[in-house]
Design an enzyme around this catalytic site. Structure first.
Site, mmCIF file in Angstrom:
data_model
loop_
_atom_site.group_PDB
_atom_site.id
_atom_site.type_symbol
_atom_site.label_atom_id
_atom_site.label_comp_id
_atom_site.label_asym_id
_atom_site.label_seq_id
_atom_site.Cartn_x
_atom_site.Cartn_y
_atom_site.Cartn_z
ATOM 1 N N GLU B 137 0.795 -1.222 0.000
ATOM 2 C CA GLU B 137 0.000 0.000 0.000
ATOM 3 C C GLU B 137 0.824 1.266 0.000
ATOM 4 O O GLU B 137 0.354 2.314 -0.454
ATOM 5 C CB GLU B 137 -0.921 0.003 1.240
ATOM 6 C CG GLU B 137 -2.020 -1.042 1.192
ATOM 7 C CD GLU B 137 -3.062 -0.754 0.111
ATOM 8 O OE1 GLU B 137 -3.373 0.433 -0.104
ATOM 9 O OE2 GLU B 137 -3.528 -1.713 -0.527
ATOM 10 N N SER B 417 -54.420 -26.009 23.526
ATOM 11 C CA SER B 417 -54.388 -27.033 24.587
ATOM 12 C C SER B 417 -53.142 -26.992 25.455
ATOM 13 O O SER B 417 -53.062 -27.741 26.427
ATOM 14 C CB SER B 417 -54.499 -28.422 23.970
ATOM 15 O OG SER B 417 -55.707 -28.513 23.264
#
Lengths: 193, 721
Positions: B137, B417
């Site tokens: 870089e 239920s």
């Protein structure tokens, strides 16, 4: 007061007995609470009467499907699963040891954390729940100490001493939270065990 | 300098002699943690070999800050045979009682703008990474004053020749400035400001400080709403391991990604990323960072699996949602997203993934079998350790990796239920009821002057007349339940329900008795947890401990219990819930004969399909239905139970142990008639605990045994004054 030497003299006892002894003694020697001290003599006598606790033989209730070859009149009985509180598991023994070490260093949160770790491995061990109850009592978390001791009693008991220790923790916790009458009734009941 | 989001960990995998784990599963777990299968001299690697005694793993464990202590890195050896750990020792052959793998990171609590990072101190940044960054870089980083005129000129020349952007002219310092302060506009004035700030930074800070800042700041990709910043997190995100364990080709890939996190996204564009990675490796060779032998080796490496496919996801939004809700309330978003807290949770990634698989596989199958529109059916699961209340897994929907509507918490639906155990418990807590109490399974008497009165029916429309309490519960008979509930009092049931769910008591209509009450899967799980844990309410826990950045405890969340049901009553209730599995509405389960307990639930018109079931350790609650509340025509047993079955198949199911009670005795009866029977006269037997000396009639066709006669005589004598 019960000295540490007194404790170490008993190391010849089986570990199991020692565990329940230790828990009971802890109640007796708990540093923070005078009520606990008053219980010393009583708890000690309870602890040292080590005998094998035999729950009255009641067939295990079970609704598992019946087998066709079931002989007439035979009750369907599933053998109770092996109980964890024998601690043949070295992992559990190691965690108990670490917990005791943390407790000796006055690090109760860490001692509790070790027992919780052990409970992840053996969640149905009456003994581990009892150990946890003792630690909560020592940390003055009375309500949780009582409930955790009750939880311990909900599993198969390893010995009379173990059941008695749990009841003593409950009685002590109740006393500390102001329910003296109930605590007295429990102590009366423990004598019959 | 940075705010560090709180990091969230799942439960670590415990290894000890006797632990149940398949060698395959351990291998998966190690690769999930980014362990390399080449035992090298460094932590984070392992080997695996077959022998007559089983499969032996040599693992070089990394150091780790657990919730209760710091563990230094250590080499261990363990053997697995037939799904059991048979030996565990340290490298010096000393036995170890137990040891943990590191707790896997499952997420972090980052601020709303979504930045996340793992900060690396200067000592933790590998030299090879620094050198590669400089070589690729910014060649003159160590000497230039923050900008590099020669670099710009050279980049322009290279790009002109290549016809596209091959090199950037920005120095590392400029890139840092860009990332810190500036937006992404490409204007000349911005370029100039960037340059000035870079020069200022360069004057103020040492090169080492700058490179360290760069390593922690640079943007490396996007994970949903989360921005991946810095090499610490980048390494975790792409390779599932710490930076210091990265191989040269992996460092090269991360450096590749800097140049264009979406353009070179190795998951989306593996070929493109591979080509540029190899060019970076070439630059590393040219700069003398690696030698030609290493270069030769590294360029042949494929882009590793973890970089292309995230193994195991490691991202559980529904569980994280629960953790975040709890912690934000307690600590506030600001502290959580900035102080670098370590949050230890109860999630079990193996169960979590099993639950996710159970959901999507089962829903696919159901949709295919029933020719339903694919992909629309939804589901939610919550799995807990019933004894400790620790939440093991949460699935909030079919696409578990997608942070959408979390149905496990937010889908509040009629439970049908699933309410029935509360009705039956309320009855059993009254002295006159036991498991064979006769109930009336018949239509409710009409109420004069009330045409639209409540008029429930059984699911199959049948009327069964007098039935035992055990059968009414197991077959989930609505009429018998309604009769029972009205007799013991709707409001009494409502009060019990309020007590068990820790909610204020509500005034309820009779339809409450059949489940006209809405709950989330998580709330249902907590209610059934009271049954599963032997009558003790055990609050669901997701967080065990919070540590600060340096590893000191901030807060523990201890295990608490509270007895709500007496042991005798919960014993009877759990026998009923086991009968539901063995003889009742859940008998289609493949765990019918496994001694587990559970209950099906179906809301009106089959809009909601529920199942909550448990063994000795795991309690799982499943909901299946549609988001728009239309009817799925699935009952509890052919919807949610199927998902539950698929999940339970991956768990280590053990028959629920029920403590015998002193004042009860086992009685064997015919399931349908509820009368004393044996194998000579019935092929549908169940054994039920009844209060001692309860009179039980003889099933027709059965001959009384001597025992029966003796009992009769005894009872007759006892009745005499």
């Amino acid at each position: 007061m019960v000295s540490k030497t007194a404790l170490s003299e008993r190391t010849a006892l089986s570990l199991k007995t020692a565990l329940s002894l230790n828990t009971a003694l802890r109640i007796c020697t708990g540093p923070h609470n005078t009520i606990i001290l008053l219980l010393l003599a009583m708890a000690l006598s309870a602890c040292t009467s080590s005998g094998t606790y035999r729950p009255q033989t009641v067939p295990t209730m079970d609704s598992s499907p019946t087998r066709a070859e079931l002989p007439s009149g035979t009750e369907v009985i599933t053998p109770a699963p092996p109980d964890a509180s024998g601690h043949s598991n070295p992992a559990i023994l190691s965690l108990l040891k670490q917990s005791r070490q943390s407790r000796a260093n006055n690090n109760l949160p860490q001692a509790i954390s070790h027992i919780e770790r052990a409970l992840r491995i053996e969640p149905r061990s009456a003994d581990l729940w009892l150990e946890l109850a003792g630690l909560h009592l020592e940390a003055l978390n009375f309500e949780n100490a009582e409930q955790v001791a009750r939880k311990s009693l909900s599993f198969a008991q390893e010995s009379v001493a173990q059941a008695k220790s749990a009841w003593y923790i409950i009685a002590t916790a109740l006393e500390a939270t102001g329910d003296r009458a109930q605590a007295a009734r429990i102590r009366q009941y423990v004598k019959t065990l | 300098m940075w705010s560090i989001p709180a990091r969230v960990y799942a439960q670590p995998l415990e290894l000890y002699t006797g632990a149940k784990i398949e060698a395959e599963a351990l291998g998966t777990e190690l690769s999930r943690l980014g362990y390399l299968r080449t035992l090298e001299g460094s932590p984070g690697s392992y080997s695996r070999a077959f022998s007559s005694s089983g499969q032996t793993f040599q693992i070089y464990l990394r150091s780790f800050q657990f919730s209760d202590r710091f563990r230094a890195s250590v080499k261990i050896s363990l053997t697995i045979k037939n799904g059991l750990v048979t030996a565990l020792s340290a490298s010096d052959a000393r036995e170890i009682p137990l040891i943990r793998l590191e707790a896997p990171v499952i997420g972090s609590v980052f601020p709303s703008h979504g930045e996340d990072r793992i900060i690396l101190g200067p000592g933790n940044v590998p030299e090879i990474l620094v050198n590669t960054l400089i070589a690729v870089e910014d060649k003159h980083f160590l000497t230039h004053p923050g900008f590099d005129l020669m670099g710009i000129v050279r980049a322009a020349w290279v790009n002109l020749r290549a016809g596209h952007i091959e090199q950037g002219g920005s120095t590392l310092t400029q890139q840092l400035v860009k990332s810190y302060f500036l937006d992404n506009q490409r204007t000349i004035s911005r370029k100039i400001r960037e340059l000035i700030m870079a020069v200022i930074l360069d004057a103020r800070f040492s090169k080492q400080q700058l490179i360290n800042a760069y390593v922690n700041e640079i943007y490396l990709g996007q994970d949903g709403a989360r921005a991946i910043h810095g090499f610490g997190l980048g390494s975790q995100y792409y390779f599932n391991k710490p930076v210091r364990e990265l191989a040269p080709h992996e460092i090269a890939l991360l450096v590749t990604i800097i140049r264009g996190p979406s353009y070179y996204n190795p998951r989306r564009h593996p070929q493109r990323a591979l080509e540029r990675r190899n060019r970076v490796l070439g630059q590393m060779l040219a700069a003398g960072i690696i030698n030609s032998a290493a270069h030769e080796q590294e360029v042949r490496k494929p882009i590793s699996n973890t970089a292309t496919v995230r193994k195991g996801g490691g991202y559980y939004p529904a569980f994280m949602d629960l953790v975040r809700k709890k912690l934000v309330l307690e600590y506030g978003q600001d502290i959580l997203s900035s102080r670098g807290y370590k949050i230890f949770t109860t999630l079990n990634p193996r169960i979590q993934e099993a639950a996710q698989n159970a959901v999507f596989k089962t829903l696919d199958t159901i949709e295919k079998q029933r020719s339903l529109t694919p992909g629309e059916l939804q589901a939610a699961i919550l799995v807990s350790n019933s004894q400790t209340g620790e939440v093991q897994a949460v699935v909030g929907g079919r696409d578990a990796g997608f942070q959408g509507f979390n149905r496990a918490i937010n889908a509040v639906r009629p439970i049908g239920s699933l309410i029935k155990p509360v009705v039956y418990l309320t009855a059993l807590e009254q002295p006159e009821y036991h498991l064979l109490s006769p109930l009336n399974d018949a239509p409710l008497p009409p109420i004069p002057d009330q045409k639209d009165a409540w008029n429930p029916k059984n699911f199959d429309g049948k009327v069964n007349g007098q039935v035992s309490l055990a059968r009414a519960m197991s077959d989930s008979l609505n009429l018998a339940t309604a009769h029972l509930g009205l007799k013991i009092g709707v409001q009494n049931v409502a009060r019990r329900f309020a007590g068990l769910t820790q909610q204020p008591e509500q005034s309820q209509y009779p339809s409450f008795l059949l489940g006209a009450v809405e709950m989330s899967p998580m709330q249902v799980n907590e209610l059934y947890g009271v049954f599963a844990s032997g009558g003790f309410h055990t609050p669901l826990r997701t967080v065990v401990e919070v540590l600060n950045e340096t590893g000191s405890p901030i807060k523990r969340y201890p295990l608490t219990v509270n007895q709500l049901i007496s042991s005798d009553n919960v014993m009877q209730l759990n026998v009923l819930l086991k009968t539901v599995m063995s003889h009742g509405t859940a008998k289609s389960s493949r765990f019918r004969y496994s001694g587990v307990a559970g209950k099906t639930g179906t809301s009106d018109n089959s809009r909601d399909s529920w199942f909550s079931g448990f063994d000795n350790q795991f309690l799982s609650t499943v909901w299946v239905g549609y988001d728009d509340n239309r009817a799925s025509n699935l009952t509890g047993s052919n919807g949610a139970l199927k998902v539950w079955d698929a999940l339970a198949a991956t768990l280590d199911i053990t028959p629920l142990a029920i403590q015998p009670a002193l004042d009860f005795e086992s009685v064997v009866v015919d399931y349908h008639s509820g009368k004393r029977a044996d194998a000579s006269c019935s092929n549908n037997l169940i054994s039920l605990p009844l209060p001692r000396n309860t009179e039980v009639y003889l099933h027709s066709g059965c001959t009384p045994s001597l025992q029966d006669i003796g009992r009769r005589v005894k009872q007759w004598f006892q009745k005499q004054p």
